[in-house]
Design an enzyme around this catalytic site. Structure first.
Site, PDB file in Angstrom:
ATOM      1  N   LYS B  76      -6.490 -12.716   0.189  1.00  0.00           N
ATOM      2  CA  LYS B  76      -5.040 -12.541   0.063  1.00  0.00           C
ATOM      3  C   LYS B  76      -4.332 -13.488   1.026  1.00  0.00           C
ATOM      4  CE  LYS B  76      -1.649  -8.718   0.190  1.00  0.00           C
ATOM      5  NZ  LYS B  76      -1.476  -7.272   0.462  1.00  0.00           N
ATOM      6  N   SER B 151       0.662  -4.677  -3.373  1.00  0.00           N
ATOM      7  CA  SER B 151       0.982  -6.080  -3.190  1.00  0.00           C
ATOM      8  C   SER B 151      -0.225  -7.012  -3.357  1.00  0.00           C
ATOM      9  CB  SER B 151       1.594  -6.281  -1.814  1.00  0.00           C
ATOM     10  OG  SER B 151       0.643  -6.010  -0.803  1.00  0.00           O
ATOM     11  N   SER B 175      -1.299  -0.866  -1.215  1.00  0.00           N
ATOM     12  CA  SER B 175      -1.428  -2.244  -1.710  1.00  0.00           C
ATOM     13  C   SER B 175      -2.845  -2.728  -1.997  1.00  0.00           C
ATOM     14  CB  SER B 175      -0.767  -3.211  -0.732  1.00  0.00           C
ATOM     15  OG  SER B 175       0.614  -3.164  -0.875  1.00  0.00           O
TER      16      SER B 175
END
Lengths: 95, 485
Positions: B76, B151, B175
């Site tokens: 990420k 997210s 997330s």
């Protein structure tokens, strides 16, 4: 609770985020509905309850004060949108 | 042999160790598939050629004692990577190149992992659909125009589409677990303090945790073992005995007590979620565990508490983005004008909304009514869990109140977007570990997940329960490669 345009302008100033009127109006609507949702908490009696300020109940440890990063001045300055020799540059602040 | 990219991490490691596959072969396979999958928009920064070079170097001098020997991994874009652009999905960090490495990613490289690239995410991890990213939507490989969750949406999508064997995300309110649930993958949020926050772009510091995302529970346990470490560079990192999670993984959960909280039966929850949960309870019983009804009475207050605490911390964390030392800048008449214009142009709508909420609840005259109140309720939410853990070893709930939704479906209504995190947020507030595993499909054929919440520092138990349920569920993701031309 309704959050009016005046409050939005005040928060925008505190947040250092400039806002056009159109966006400010939209934010006033959004924030009003969010705060209405948040205010569900008022149903609860929290008298005498300790606020939970940290989930990790540890005490801070001492460590040696040592320099660990070296020769990164150039790399750091490179990330700056504006620099001059060894300095970050900002608009003039002293009249 | 089968396609390399469809192998699990455990299988890849095994193949490398017996020299059936080289790091170069594996890395090239993932790079090639990633190149063909640009329509998913999962990468913000590709490190493909550097990854291939590193794989070659590994093959020249392999070290098979490492836990991730020559395994390529995309992460990420919230983790700072030394010398590699790190954006947090934001325009304001569009050109930021860190001079240091996050501890979690460093742990991965130390065990032989190779950086494949940086993955798309909601801006500063604020979102539940990956739609707030400055770099655009991410497609869910399950179906066209479906959100991958958020997210960590680039992470979940890449993983489900076989662009990376495993990945890491961060979880502040769900997330990791919600995108895992939306893509038919496994995601674990560790106990607060288990994985170092050093070098992770901060959102809400008392809630943020990094965690593994994988195709199965075994891989999840192995990656957790690599990334979890005590780190003096993070003042909230906790020293505790960390297990060899993958070695100690067992499907024997006989006698374990699993709590079923009645408050998670929320109004308006689709029937298929209710059915899935019931099925999960049956599986747990078949595995030899005992099911116990419990109550977490303050569950309904978790989301409002979260939407005070998280924005408050975010407004303070994001004060550093001022256009001076790094990131994007808009010119202004004077210093203040420059700050205000930079932040107005550099942040997206959702981030601005949260900074404004946070600033308001911390502002003079409102602090006690909102922030202090929320911290008190947070204590009550934690107490609910503490009391339940006197009676049970873990708790089983659905991961999300619905399956993945369409892109654009919820962007105009922040509250309906926030409600997505209703089952995941309480866990962050209480600092507990929780895992989401794929457990079935809805009527559309979209994946649904179940969440197992554990006691603090007891990741092993929830991994074991997940491992044993995984066998019974025998979930197979339905992915057609529709995006590959």
């Amino acid at each position: 609770m309704t959050i009016d345009l005046k409050t939005i302008k005040h928060i925008s100033k505190l947040s250092r985020i400039s806002l056009e009127d159109e966006k400010a109006k939209k934010l006033a609507t959004d924030l009003s509905s969010i705060f209405e949702f948040i205010e569900k908490l008022n149903e609860l009696d929290t008298k005498g309850i300790d606020p939970l300020t940290s989930i990790a109940e540890t005490t801070l440890k001492f460590r040696k004060d040592e320099v660990k990063s070296q020769n990164i001045r150039e790399k750091i300055l490179k990330n700056s949108p504006s620099d001059n020799e060894d300095f970050f540059v900002v608009p003039k602040v002293v009249e | 042999m089968t396609d390399i990219t469809s192998l699990t991490l455990t299988e890849l490691v095994k193949n490398i160790k017996v020299k059936k596959l080289s790091s170069s072969e594996i890395t090239k396979a993932f790079v090639e598939r990633s190149e063909k999958s640009k329509d998913l928009n999962t990468y913000i920064t590709e490190e493909f050629s550097s990854a291939i070079n590193k794989a070659k170097k590994f093959d020249e001098k392999p070290n098979f004692d490492l836990k991730l020997p020559g395994i390529p991994i995309a992460v990420k874009d919230l983790f700072c990577t030394n010398g590699v652009k790190t954006t947090a999905g934001s325009k304001i960090l569009n050109n930021f190149i860190p001079t240091y490495e996050s501890t979690v990613t460093q742990n991965i490289w130390d065990q032989g992992g190779i950086l494949l690239g940086k993955l798309n995410c909601d801006e500063f991890a604020m979102g539940s659909s990956n739609e707030t990213s400055f770099f655009g939507n991410v497609q869910n490989p399950i179906d066209k125009n479906l959100v991958p969750g958020g997210s960590s949406g680039g992470s979940s999508s890449s993983l489900a589409a076989n662009l990376t064997p495993v990945t890491i995300g961060t979880d502040t309110g769900g997330s990791i677990r919600q995108p895992a649930s939306f893509t038919g993958t496994v995601g674990l949020k560790p106990t607060y303090g288990s994985c170092s926050r050093y070098g992770i772009v901060a959102f809400a510091s008392s809630l943020d945790q990094a965690g593994p995302m994988s195709k199965n529970v075994k891989d999840c346990s192995l990656l957790l073992e690599v990334i979890s470490s005590y780190d003096p560079k993070d003042s909230t990192s906790i020293e505790f005995k960390r297990n060899n999670y993958s070695k100690e993984l067992t499907n024997n959960i006989k006698g374990k007590k699993i709590g079923i909280p009645k408050e998670y039966r929320v109004e308006g929850m689709p029937n298929e979620i209710e059915e899935l949960w019931k099925k999960g309870i049956e599986y747990i019983k078949e595995c030899g565990a005992e099911v116990v009804d419990i109550s977490l009475p303050h569950t309904n207050y978790a989301l409002p508490t979260y939407y005070i605490v998280a924005p408050a911390e975010a407004s303070s964390n994001l004060a550093r983005y001022d256009g001076v030392k790094y990131g994007f800048r808009t010119k202004g008449k004077n210093l203040i004008d420059m700050y205000e214009k930079t932040r107005s142009d550099g942040f997206g709508n959702e981030v601005k909304r949260r900074i404004m909420i946070g600033t308001y609840v911390l502002s003079s005259g409102y602090y006690d009514a909102y922030y202090l109140k929320a911290q008190k309720v947070r204590r009550l939410i934690k107490k609910d869990f503490d009391e339940s853990y006197g009676k049970v070893d873990a708790i089983l709930t659905p991961s999300t109140p619905s399956s993945a939704f369409k892109i654009g479906e919820k962007t105009n209504d922040p509250i309906s977007m926030y409600l997505n995190d209703i089952f995941t947020v309480p866990v962050n507030l209480a600092g507990l570990p929780a895992i989401s595993i794929p457990a079935g499909f809805d009527n559309e054929g979209y994946p649904l997940g179940l969440q197992i919440i554990g006691k603090a520092f007891d990741e092993q138990t929830i991994l074991n329960i997940a491992y044993s349920m995984e066998e019974k569920i025998n979930f197979k993701n339905k992915i057609t490669d529709w995006w590959i031309k």
